[in-house]
Design a protein around this motif. Structure first.
Motif, PDB file in Angstrom:
ATOM      1  N   LEU A 162     -45.373  -6.164 -34.631  1.00 50.67           N
ATOM      2  CA  LEU A 162     -46.129  -6.658 -33.489  1.00 50.67           C
ATOM      3  C   LEU A 162     -45.454  -7.871 -32.867  1.00 50.67           C
ATOM      4  O   LEU A 162     -45.207  -8.872 -33.556  1.00 50.67           O
ATOM      5  N   THR A 163     -45.136  -7.781 -31.581  1.00 53.03           N
ATOM      6  CA  THR A 163     -44.635  -8.944 -30.857  1.00 53.03           C
ATOM      7  C   THR A 163     -45.787  -9.910 -30.580  1.00 53.03           C
ATOM      8  O   THR A 163     -46.957  -9.602 -30.843  1.00 53.03           O
ATOM      9  N   LYS A 164     -45.464 -11.063 -30.016  1.00 50.80           N
ATOM     10  CA  LYS A 164     -46.509 -12.026 -29.664  1.00 50.80           C
ATOM     11  C   LYS A 164     -47.520 -11.411 -28.708  1.00 50.80           C
ATOM     12  O   LYS A 164     -48.739 -11.578 -28.864  1.00 50.80           O
ATOM     13  N   ILE A 200     -45.237  -9.110 -38.586  1.00 44.22           N
ATOM     14  CA  ILE A 200     -45.472  -9.971 -37.421  1.00 44.22           C
ATOM     15  C   ILE A 200     -44.394 -11.046 -37.392  1.00 44.22           C
ATOM     16  O   ILE A 200     -44.496 -12.074 -38.075  1.00 44.22           O
ATOM     17  N   PRO A 201     -43.319 -10.834 -36.632  1.00 50.04           N
ATOM     18  CA  PRO A 201     -42.205 -11.792 -36.623  1.00 50.04           C
ATOM     19  C   PRO A 201     -42.599 -13.208 -36.208  1.00 50.04           C
ATOM     20  O   PRO A 201     -42.050 -14.171 -36.733  1.00 50.04           O
ATOM     21  N   LEU A 204     -35.306 -11.119 -30.691  1.00 52.81           N
ATOM     22  CA  LEU A 204     -34.788  -9.984 -29.951  1.00 52.81           C
ATOM     23  C   LEU A 204     -35.871  -9.334 -29.100  1.00 52.81           C
ATOM     24  O   LEU A 204     -37.067  -9.442 -29.392  1.00 52.81           O
ATOM     25  N   GLU A 205     -35.432  -8.636 -28.055  1.00 51.73           N
ATOM     26  CA  GLU A 205     -36.347  -7.810 -27.275  1.00 51.73           C
ATOM     27  C   GLU A 205     -36.847  -6.660 -28.149  1.00 51.73           C
ATOM     28  O   GLU A 205     -36.200  -6.275 -29.125  1.00 51.73           O
ATOM     29  N   PRO A 206     -38.015  -6.096 -27.820  1.00 50.23           N
ATOM     30  CA  PRO A 206     -38.599  -5.052 -28.679  1.00 50.23           C
ATOM     31  C   PRO A 206     -37.657  -3.892 -28.989  1.00 50.23           C
ATOM     32  O   PRO A 206     -37.562  -3.462 -30.141  1.00 50.23           O
ATOM     33  N   ALA A 207     -36.949  -3.371 -27.969  1.00 43.06           N
ATOM     34  CA  ALA A 207     -36.065  -2.234 -28.221  1.00 43.06           C
ATOM     35  C   ALA A 207     -34.921  -2.615 -29.149  1.00 43.06           C
ATOM     36  O   ALA A 207     -34.507  -1.830 -30.008  1.00 43.06           O
ATOM     37  N   GLU A 208     -34.394  -3.827 -28.986  1.00 43.05           N
ATOM     38  CA  GLU A 208     -33.298  -4.275 -29.839  1.00 43.05           C
ATOM     39  C   GLU A 208     -33.783  -4.498 -31.267  1.00 43.05           C
ATOM     40  O   GLU A 208     -33.095  -4.157 -32.232  1.00 43.05           O
ATOM     41  N   LEU A 209     -34.978  -5.073 -31.413  1.00 44.70           N
ATOM     42  CA  LEU A 209     -35.534  -5.288 -32.750  1.00 44.70           C
ATOM     43  C   LEU A 209     -35.802  -3.947 -33.429  1.00 44.70           C
ATOM     44  O   LEU A 209     -35.574  -3.800 -34.636  1.00 44.70           O
ATOM     45  N   ALA A 210     -36.266  -2.975 -32.659  1.00 46.66           N
ATOM     46  CA  ALA A 210     -36.491  -1.647 -33.232  1.00 46.66           C
ATOM     47  C   ALA A 210     -35.187  -1.053 -33.737  1.00 46.66           C
ATOM     48  O   ALA A 210     -35.161  -0.374 -34.768  1.00 46.66           O
ATOM     49  N   ASP A 225     -20.983  -6.157 -32.269  1.00 49.52           N
ATOM     50  CA  ASP A 225     -22.349  -5.655 -32.151  1.00 49.52           C
ATOM     51  C   ASP A 225     -23.238  -6.617 -32.934  1.00 49.52           C
ATOM     52  O   ASP A 225     -23.370  -6.498 -34.161  1.00 49.52           O
ATOM     53  N   ALA A 226     -23.839  -7.553 -32.220  1.00 45.90           N
ATOM     54  CA  ALA A 226     -24.619  -8.600 -32.893  1.00 45.90           C
ATOM     55  C   ALA A 226     -25.792  -8.020 -33.673  1.00 45.90           C
ATOM     56  O   ALA A 226     -26.176  -8.564 -34.711  1.00 45.90           O
ATOM     57  N   GLU A 227     -26.358  -6.919 -33.178  1.00 48.29           N
ATOM     58  CA  GLU A 227     -27.508  -6.337 -33.872  1.00 48.29           C
ATOM     59  C   GLU A 227     -27.103  -5.735 -35.218  1.00 48.29           C
ATOM     60  O   GLU A 227     -27.790  -5.921 -36.228  1.00 48.29           O
ATOM     61  N   LEU A 228     -25.974  -5.036 -35.253  1.00 48.17           N
ATOM     62  CA  LEU A 228     -25.512  -4.507 -36.530  1.00 48.17           C
ATOM     63  C   LEU A 228     -25.049  -5.625 -37.448  1.00 48.17           C
ATOM     64  O   LEU A 228     -25.113  -5.499 -38.678  1.00 48.17           O
ATOM     65  N   GLY A 229     -24.583  -6.736 -36.865  1.00 45.96           N
ATOM     66  CA  GLY A 229     -24.251  -7.901 -37.685  1.00 45.96           C
ATOM     67  C   GLY A 229     -25.464  -8.415 -38.435  1.00 45.96           C
ATOM     68  O   GLY A 229     -25.372  -8.846 -39.594  1.00 45.96           O
ATOM     69  N   ILE A 230     -26.627  -8.364 -37.788  1.00 44.06           N
ATOM     70  CA  ILE A 230     -27.868  -8.757 -38.463  1.00 44.06           C
ATOM     71  C   ILE A 230     -28.163  -7.817 -39.620  1.00 44.06           C
ATOM     72  O   ILE A 230     -28.581  -8.244 -40.710  1.00 44.06           O
TER      73      ILE A 230
END
Length: 747
Positions: free
Chosen positions: A235-237, A303-304, A320-326, A586-591
């Motif tokens: 859940l985002t804010k 809940i981040p 991150l934006e929702p799509a990126e976090l997903a 790819d910063a997301e894959l780095g995470i």
């Protein structure tokens, strides 16, 4: 006449045609743009863009023309189905998921590869032949096209949507959704592979019902005797506010780790007959009903904004934006498992998911099956450790005097290295200090480790040492002299003063009898010395409980690194080139890579979770002790193997080259060298081979990468700056960045 053209152009621009409001929203979401991003580009408020998409207002000059231009370009990228009779050859036609689950479509941008999901853990990515030809970062999930419900094009009659069953079974939409809400309080779910779902639920109880009945979320079990993973909702804010949850916890709620029991949302759940686990409604929550007919009814919440995603493991994932976090959580879920809490908690749960404690029995005389113990597992019952393995305050130590401090002959103390020494005169004449770091050191140590299983420890006096039996041994290893040891079964003379002892975390030589795990004592035998244990706590039932756990995490790490351009079959210099800036591809894959590493460390650490909270008293049990996976003996065996593996590599390198480490911190060793590269430390030949049994450059667990390089002058300054009370600062702690921000406390 030309002076009349500008007013005419302005008049035309003031009436630029725009698609219907619902289509505007569809196009923005198809390109994964947020309201804030569009508002910033057009220099308007977020609410203004939201009004344009809801039809409450219409854009006016000067924003109308650029807004129309944006929508025209997006419409070319994401045409509606009725406008795409013949799709372009490199733009696959959208796949529509409808039926009981909300309607969703996915389409990659032109020229992109559709990434509906990450490769399965068992599928090896293509090898990377060289860093110069390293592939681009793994493609991000395809942009998703979500046809707005109830919308219609101008002049077209409004028709009912045609629903058909979504393919793929009960988990067709993947393990999780990230939920976000817009200004109109409409909730959208972002899944793996760019999937976007409309979420109709208006309350948290309704959301749980919808998730279990229609969302088709979850993941297949990792073992035949295990269970499927429960759906995860993030859940985002905005989603929190939509479902009457606070966007952030108050100070008292943060300290308690949950919302108070009287919160209205908790009361809503109770009225709907939903229950919460003991940890309540906090950053990671489980909402469930007791299983009926063997079917689980459970949904997880993450809940981040309540600090569910620790930045030490997940970096900036919470921003991150929702799509990126997903995408980040989806890759992790597909390659490791659906997160069930912190990476440490998930690492521990992964052990059980891959090695369940029970299985279905053979049918009895009546044809019925029942649950029985599964061989090779830790069982279902918690087990008391041996007294030497117990942490301070454990109930098995309740009879010790208050404030008693146990010494080495009373306590098993297997920890990672934290050792350093002063530079020699010869090392001071060199130019650089080079740090090398072992990949997934604790994971590599877990591979092949024989540990105790479901049987309790057995005490024996004056036992014969058996390296095949897991346990703890009281033995005197002070006679082991590192100046003369066996290396590769040959006696070698070394400068033992420049090496840490393999038997203590501090690297100091033992002074008398102490408790050690089996791998530590076995290494003393490997070095050529006899051992005579005084007593032992051994576990007759042993097995390689962690092998599957290691393989799962190893594959997750290696496959994700391959997606970042760092393959397994690279030559040493190619590997170093590929590692240079690999996370920037790819910063997301780095995470994801960092989260996998923290899953390994945290999972091993959770095997010996200490008491927490102000209500606990020494001598009393704490909740973690009720778990079958509270096993300090297994943790000790893994850390012992990791430290021994590190020492063996340093010993082989010293015997072959005369190079000795100046500092060791856990899985990082620092050497003085003439050049700044690990290749100036590790002697690779023209055939690409180095010293057998020593450090090898590569991405696989147990191999090493470049941690950092600093000058010898920097090292001398740090030693002088932080040296105090005869203590030598550990340069491995600062070698990566060179920044020394705090005094070396040894932590």
């Amino acid at each position: 006449m030309s002076e009349l053209f500008d007013p005419v152009d302005a008049l035309v621009a003031s009436r630029s045609p725009l698609p219907p409001p619902a289509e505007r929203k569809r196009l923005r979401q198809a390109h994964a743009l947020t309201l804030d991003e569009v508002a910033a580009a057009l220099d308007v408020r977020r609410a203004t863009v939201s009004g344009w998409e809801s039809g409450k207002t219409e854009p006016r000059p000067p924003q109308r023309e650029p807004y129309a231009r944006l929508l025209r370009q997006l419409a070319q990228l994401y045409p509606t189905a009725e406008n795409t009779a013949a799709p372009h050859e490199d733009t696959p036609a959208p796949k529509t998921y409808s039926g009981p689950a909300p309607t969703a479509q996915t389409r990659p941008a032109a020229g992109a590869v559709e990434a509906a999901a990450v490769p399965t853990p068992g599928t090896a990515p293509s090898a990377v032949p060289a860093a110069a030809h390293a592939p681009a970062a793994a493609p991000r999930p395809a942009r998703a096209v979500r046809p707005p419900q109830g919308s219609r094009r101008p002049g077209a009659p409004k028709t009912a949507q045609i629903r058909s069953p979504a393919p793929g079974g009960p988990h067709a939409h993947g393990p999780l959704l990230v939920l976000d809400a817009d200004a109109d309080r409409q909730v959208t779910g972002y899944g793996i592979g760019g999937l976007i779902l409309d979420v109709p639920a208006k309350s948290l109880p309704a959301l749980v019902e919808w998730t279990l009945a229609e969302a088709r979320l979850g993941a297949e079990k990792l073992h035949g005797s295990g269970k499927d993973a429960d759906p995860l909702l993030v859940l985002t804010k905005a989603a929190c506010e939509r479902y009457s949850l606070p966007a952030a916890l108050s100070e008292s709620e943060r300290l308690a780790g949950r919302l108070p029991e009287g919160h209205k949302v908790i009361k809503q759940l109770q009225r709907a007959d939903w229950q919460l686990t003991k940890r309540g409604l906090g950053p990671w929550a489980r909402i469930y009903r007791p299983a009926q007919g063997g079917r689980r009814q459970c949904v997880q919440l993450c809940i981040p904004s309540w600090h569910a995603l620790d930045d030490r493991a997940w970096g900036h994932a919470a921003q991150l934006e929702p799509a990126e976090l997903a995408r980040v959580l989806g890759v992790y879920a597909m390659r490791v498992m659906t997160p069930v809490g912190s990476t440490a908690v998930t690492g521990l749960e992964l052990m059980t998911a891959l090695n369940p404690p029970t299985r279905a029995s053979e049918a009895d005389e009546d044809g019925r099956r029942h649950s029985e113990h599964r061989p090779g597992s830790l069982g279902t019952e918690a087990m008391n450790p041996a007294p030497c393995e117990a942490t301070d305050g454990h109930p098995v130590l309740a009879d010790l005097p208050r404030f008693h401090v146990r010494g080495p002959d009373e306590r098993l103390f297997e920890e990672a290295y934290d050792w350093a020494r002063d530079l020699t005169d010869a090392e001071c004449m060199l130019r650089y200090l080079v740090g090398i770091d072992v990949n997934l050191a604790f994971g590599a140590a877990a591979n092949g480790a024989v540990v105790g299983l479901a049987s309790p420890p057995v005490h024996t006096a004056s036992p014969d040492f058996d390296p095949a039996v897991p346990g703890s041994w009281l033995v005197d290893l002070s006679h082991v002299d590192l100046s003369r040891v066996k290396v590769g079964r040959q006696w070698r003379q070394l400068n033992g003063d420049l090496l840490p002892s393999p038997f203590t975390p501090t690297g100091e030589r033992p002074t008398g009898p102490a408790w050690y795990a089996t791998p530590t004592v076995a290494y003393a035998v490997e070095l050529g010395y006899d051992v005579t244990p005084l007593q032992a706590w051994v576990r007759p039932e042993g097995g390689r409980f962690l092998d599957g756990w290691y393989k799962r995490l190893r594959n997750a790490y290696v496959h994700t690194m391959a997606d970042l351009g760092v393959g397994e079959k690279l030559a040493p210099h190619q590997f170093l080139e590929a590692m240079d800036g690999y996370k920037q591809r790819d910063a997301e894959l780095g995470i994801v890579v960092d989260a996998v590493k923290m899953t390994v460390k945290g999972g091993i650490g959770k095997l010996q979770e200490k008491a927490r909270g102000g209500g606990w008293k020494p001598g009393h049990a704490w909740p973690a002790l009720a778990r079958p996976t509270w096993r300090p003996d297994i943790r000790a065996a893994v850390i012992s193997r990791a430290r021994i593996n590190m020492h063996r590599k340093m010993l082989n390198l010293a015997a072959a080259t005369g190079r000795y480490p100046v500092a060791v911190l856990s899985d990082c060793a620092v050497y003085a060298a003439d050049g700044p590269s690990p290749l100036d430390v590790l002697p690779y030949g023209a055939d690409g081979k180095t010293v057998p049994g020593s450090f090898r450059l590569g991405v696989s667990p147990g191999m090493v990468k470049h941690e950092g390089t600093q000058s010898v002058l920097w090292g001398a300054d740090v030693l002088e700056q932080l040296g105090a009370d005869g203590k030598v600062a550990n340069l491995a702690r600062y070698i990566k960045t060179g920044e020394v921000t705090t005094k070396d406390t040894g932590e």
